[in-house]
Design an enzyme around this catalytic site. Sequence first.
Site, mmCIF file in Angstrom:
data_model
loop_
_atom_site.group_PDB
_atom_site.id
_atom_site.type_symbol
_atom_site.label_atom_id
_atom_site.label_comp_id
_atom_site.label_asym_id
_atom_site.label_seq_id
_atom_site.Cartn_x
_atom_site.Cartn_y
_atom_site.Cartn_z
ATOM 1 N N GLY A 120 44.521 46.635 52.316
ATOM 2 C CA GLY A 120 45.525 45.596 52.543
ATOM 3 C C GLY A 120 46.893 46.165 52.877
ATOM 4 O O GLY A 120 47.686 45.506 53.558
ATOM 5 N N ALA A 179 44.495 45.645 48.211
ATOM 6 C CA ALA A 179 44.368 44.479 47.335
ATOM 7 C C ALA A 179 44.001 44.977 45.943
ATOM 8 O O ALA A 179 43.399 46.043 45.795
ATOM 9 C CB ALA A 179 43.289 43.558 47.877
ATOM 10 N N GLU A 214 37.838 49.985 52.625
ATOM 11 C CA GLU A 214 37.067 48.899 52.005
ATOM 12 C C GLU A 214 35.571 49.185 51.976
ATOM 13 O O GLU A 214 34.877 48.841 51.031
ATOM 14 C CB GLU A 214 37.329 47.572 52.755
ATOM 15 C CG GLU A 214 38.716 46.985 52.539
ATOM 16 C CD GLU A 214 39.760 47.467 53.535
ATOM 17 O OE1 GLU A 214 39.516 48.477 54.234
ATOM 18 O OE2 GLU A 214 40.818 46.809 53.609
ATOM 19 N N GLU A 264 46.888 46.756 56.431
ATOM 20 C CA GLU A 264 46.845 45.447 57.106
ATOM 21 C C GLU A 264 48.216 44.751 57.105
ATOM 22 O O GLU A 264 48.579 44.095 58.080
ATOM 23 C CB GLU A 264 45.777 44.560 56.444
ATOM 24 C CG GLU A 264 44.380 45.096 56.728
ATOM 25 C CD GLU A 264 43.295 44.362 55.969
ATOM 26 O OE1 GLU A 264 43.319 44.374 54.725
ATOM 27 O OE2 GLU A 264 42.432 43.762 56.616
HETATM 28 C C1 HXC Z 1 44.116 48.006 41.593
HETATM 29 C C2 HXC Z 1 44.887 50.158 41.755
HETATM 30 C C3 HXC Z 1 44.629 50.178 43.139
HETATM 31 C C4 HXC Z 1 44.094 48.987 43.736
HETATM 32 C C5 HXC Z 1 45.423 52.097 42.567
HETATM 33 N N1 HXC Z 1 45.378 51.376 41.450
HETATM 34 N N2 HXC Z 1 44.969 51.396 43.620
HETATM 35 N N3 HXC Z 1 44.625 49.092 40.981
HETATM 36 N N4 HXC Z 1 43.858 47.949 42.910
HETATM 37 N N5 HXC Z 1 43.856 48.895 45.035
HETATM 38 C C6 HXC Z 1 45.776 51.769 40.092
HETATM 39 C C7 HXC Z 1 44.802 52.735 39.440
HETATM 40 O O1 HXC Z 1 43.736 52.027 38.880
HETATM 41 C C8 HXC Z 1 45.673 53.393 38.406
HETATM 42 O O2 HXC Z 1 45.840 52.528 37.324
HETATM 43 C C9 HXC Z 1 47.042 53.484 39.107
HETATM 44 O O3 HXC Z 1 46.984 52.519 40.168
HETATM 45 C C10 HXC Z 1 47.284 54.852 39.732
HETATM 46 O O4 HXC Z 1 46.182 55.170 40.547
HETATM 47 P P1 HXC Z 1 45.293 56.504 40.369
HETATM 48 O O5 HXC Z 1 43.946 56.216 40.879
HETATM 49 O O6 HXC Z 1 45.421 57.034 38.982
HETATM 50 O O7 HXC Z 1 46.084 57.491 41.354
HETATM 51 P P2 HXC Z 1 45.449 58.667 42.201
HETATM 52 O O8 HXC Z 1 44.478 59.473 41.379
HETATM 53 O O9 HXC Z 1 46.598 59.381 42.818
HETATM 54 O O10 HXC Z 1 44.593 57.949 43.339
HETATM 55 C C11 HXC Z 1 45.265 57.136 44.318
HETATM 56 C C12 HXC Z 1 44.201 56.354 45.151
HETATM 57 C C13 HXC Z 1 43.267 55.567 44.200
HETATM 58 C C14 HXC Z 1 43.398 57.311 46.000
HETATM 59 C C15 HXC Z 1 44.966 55.423 46.053
HETATM 60 O O11 HXC Z 1 44.084 54.823 43.263
HETATM 61 C C16 HXC Z 1 42.388 54.607 44.915
HETATM 62 O O12 HXC Z 1 41.378 54.983 45.511
HETATM 63 N N6 HXC Z 1 42.739 53.311 44.876
HETATM 64 C C17 HXC Z 1 41.999 52.274 45.550
HETATM 65 C C18 HXC Z 1 42.369 52.236 46.999
HETATM 66 C C19 HXC Z 1 41.570 51.193 47.756
HETATM 67 O O13 HXC Z 1 40.330 51.230 47.765
HETATM 68 N N7 HXC Z 1 42.250 50.265 48.388
HETATM 69 C C20 HXC Z 1 41.617 49.194 49.154
HETATM 70 C C21 HXC Z 1 41.352 48.023 48.244
HETATM 71 S S1 HXC Z 1 40.448 46.780 49.078
HETATM 72 P P3 HXC Z 1 45.754 53.057 35.810
HETATM 73 O O14 HXC Z 1 45.859 51.826 34.981
HETATM 74 O O15 HXC Z 1 44.447 53.768 35.694
HETATM 75 O O16 HXC Z 1 46.929 53.985 35.686
HETATM 76 C C22 HXC Z 1 41.555 46.024 50.036
HETATM 77 C C23 HXC Z 1 41.039 44.871 50.839
HETATM 78 C C24 HXC Z 1 42.185 44.126 51.469
HETATM 79 O O17 HXC Z 1 42.680 46.367 50.127
HETATM 80 C C25 HXC Z 1 41.766 42.876 52.134
HETATM 81 C C26 HXC Z 1 40.908 42.023 51.363
HETATM 82 C C27 HXC Z 1 41.470 41.644 50.037
#
Ligand code: HXC
Length: 279
Positions: free
Chosen positions: A130, A85, A153, A133
């Site tokens: 997500g 998400a 998460e 999921e």
């Molecule tokens: C918003 C995201 C994102 C996310 C990545 N990006 N994941 N933006 N929400 N979930 C964005 C980054 O901010 C970045 O934007 C661009 O995508 C590229 O990501 P990087 O971090 O620069 O890439 P990298 O260094 O390769 O790292 C990849 C990654 C990391 C390990 C996946 O992006 C990360 O940890 N993302 C979050 C993953 C996460 O926690 N997902 C679960 C979310 S909670 P910019 O603008 O800086 O280029 C969830 C709950 C679901 O899903 C159900 C309830 C809603």
Amino acid sequence: MIAEKAIVERLKKTSQRKIMEYKNILFSVEEGIATVTFNRPKVLNAMNYEVMSELLDAVTVCEKDESVRALILTGAGEKAFVAGADISQMQDSSVLEIQKMMELGHRTLWLIETMPKPSIAAVNGLALGGGTEIALACDIRFASEKATFGQPEILIGIIPGWGGTQRLPRLVGMGIAKEMILGGGQITAQRAYEIGLVNRVCVPEKLMEEARAFALKLAKLPPFALKMAKNAMNYGFDMSLDNANKLEISCIAQCFSTQDQKEGMRAVLEKRKPNFLGK
Ligand code: HXC
């Protein structure tokens, strides 16, 4: 009925395929196979409210349009299926806003899981939060060798909210699900295969080819029997074995109301390929 027709008619016909325009997803239907591609590669296809609304709309079309026989979900770009998400949208959300977002996600994923047509997640890269999921709600999961899965998460102070706490233990068992959800770690496609989270691991270049080939195979099968098979498994899973077995009897009995059942059995006895009409 009129509303259903209106939904279906929104699909624009081109020479070979039907397409529908969205802002954040690509959606097309070709040879009975609908493909949804999450298309925000700059943010690793993170899902915000708008993307989930578009997905719900596209899946509703798939459910209603009789020409759609199977659905494939995949992600645009090299890196991600869906990295979860959208954290930038979620971070300052109120309790009510997040509840609305979760309800929309649940409604969409429930529709994917329970609609009569089979779905395949073609997981081309990161499937986090997500993303995992969404894949879990599909009937079948194919993964690229480069894919990774995880429920991270907990690392940002929340828990899965689109069914991960429920579908993951049902698929891989409570112990492994707890390891993934409480620990928040990521696993490789190979490990996902070993624990039964994915059905098949493919070389990246062949992922879509293999997903399409399997979807095409499903698209040629009798749709009512596919629907009954899904119903028996989806709705029987949480029943007592006794009640689930009764549900199975009702589902197989209903298949005998179709022409496809007669054709399938006749074809076996006549030693020829069946010609299913979807009736
Ligand atoms: C918003 C995201 C994102 C996310 C990545 N990006 N994941 N933006 N929400 N979930 C964005 C980054 O901010 C970045 O934007 C661009 O995508 C590229 O990501 P990087 O971090 O620069 O890439 P990298 O260094 O390769 O790292 C990849 C990654 C990391 C390990 C996946 O992006 C990360 O940890 N993302 C979050 C993953 C996460 O926690 N997902 C679960 C979310 S909670 P910019 O603008 O800086 O280029 C969830 C709950 C679901 O899903 C159900 C309830 C809603």
